[in-house]
Design an enzyme around this catalytic site. Structure first.
Site, short mmCIF file in Angstrom:
data_model
loop_
_atom_site.label_atom_id
_atom_site.label_comp_id
_atom_site.label_asym_id
_atom_site.label_seq_id
_atom_site.Cartn_x
_atom_site.Cartn_y
_atom_site.Cartn_z
N SER A 4 0.84 -1.20 0.00
CA SER A 4 0.00 0.00 0.00
C SER A 4 0.87 1.25 0.00
CB SER A 4 -0.89 0.00 1.25
OG SER A 4 -1.53 1.25 1.41
N ASP A 5 0.42 2.27 -0.73
CA ASP A 5 1.08 3.56 -0.57
C ASP A 5 0.67 4.13 0.79
OD1 ASP A 5 -1.60 4.18 -1.30
OD2 ASP A 5 -0.98 6.16 -1.93
N LYS A 6 1.36 5.15 1.25
CA LYS A 6 1.10 5.70 2.58
C LYS A 6 0.18 6.90 2.54
CE LYS A 6 4.11 8.36 4.74
NZ LYS A 6 3.30 9.58 5.02
N THR A 9 -3.75 7.06 1.88
CA THR A 9 -4.33 5.73 1.99
C THR A 9 -4.23 5.25 3.44
OG1 THR A 9 -3.68 5.21 -0.28
CG2 THR A 9 -4.24 3.34 1.14
#
Length: 272
Positions: A4-6, A9
């Site tokens: 996952s991107d940070k 998100t």
């Protein structure tokens, strides 16, 4: 495995500048979100007017070298553009600097746009009888291009001990889960013809660090926990400093002390 991107998100993507390091001092900034209300505190916690020259230059440089704008829609404030740049616009407004007036007084006459390879951008503005460029970007990249530093006494050479202090300060701030953005400047008699990173983003004067908080989403921690119970490992991918990344990941229980954090440079060196 879920990667996952940070930003936006796992976090709220509501950047707020909560402190500014410049001239060897750390100034706290009160107020959260995009409402341009808040005060500045000195290192003793006393409220001050943001009239310290280096602090004024930070606010002005951050505003002029940003493309975001702050708008009020009747129900509140919103940022049009990049949230990180929006945070710089908001903190400038807290210091009494409005984009429209600043751009009228110091129009942008040239720029070297941001790209993810350089991790910085530069804008040029008529100022003080000449031209001044402002470069903002990743602290480690930008510090490597600075040959001097702004102090309460003016611009002084970037001695090795000073550079080490700034690198350590950046790491310390990032370890608290905060995003750190650096600002530097340079004086010119005129805008360089066809400015490039090679001829314009060198021999800079370090001005300071913007320190920003992007709070974790409360629901993200629960999502990570649900994934873990289902046997799914979650991995965070971000362009932030490793210490910023591990601090946020630790808050979400995605990372524990002693576990790994791989930088892009280290990833490049791995074989298939």
């Amino acid at each position: 495995v879920i990667c996952s991107d940070k930003t936006g998100t796992l976090t709220k993507n509501e950047m707020t500048v909560n402190s500014i390091y410049t001239g060897g001092s750390l100034f706290k900034v009160k107020g959260s979100g995009y409402r341009p209300e808040g005060c500045f505190l000195d290192q003793n916690g006393d409220e001050i007017e943001p009239t310290v020259p280096s602090l004024q230059l930070m606010l002005l440089g951050g505003l002029l070298s940003s493309d975001a704008s702050l708008e009020e829609d009747g129900q509140g404030y919103e940022i049009i553009g990049d949230p990180t740049e929006g945070a710089l616009v908001v903190v400038a407004a807290k210091g009494g600097l409005e984009r429209e007036q600043a751009e009228k007084e110091y129009p942008r006459v040239a720029e070297i746009p941001f790209d993810s390879a350089r991790k910085m951008m530069t804008t040029f503005h008529p100022m003080g009888g000449g031209v001044r460029s402002f470069t903002k970007g990743a602290p480690d990249v930008l510090l490597a291009r600075c040959s001097s530093v702004l102090t309460p006494k003016g611009s002084e050479p970037m001695l090795p001990a000073v550079r080490t202090l700034l690198v350590d300060t950046n790491a310390q701030l990032a370890s608290q889960g905060q995003r750190v953005l650096a600002l530097a400047c340079r004086r010119w008699q005129a805008v360089p013809s066809q400015p490039t990173t090679e001829n314009s983003e060198q021999d800079l004067t370090f001005v300071g660090f913007f320190v920003m908080q992007d709070p974790a989403r409360p629901e993200a921690g629960e999502a990570v926990a649900v994934a873990s119970r289902a046997g799914i490992r979650t991995v965070m991918i971000t362009g932030d400093h490793p210490r910023t990344a591990t601090a946020i990941a630790g808050e979400l229980d995605m990372w524990r002390t002693g576990e790994g954090a791989l930088t892009g440079a280290e990833l490049e060196r791995l074989d298939e």
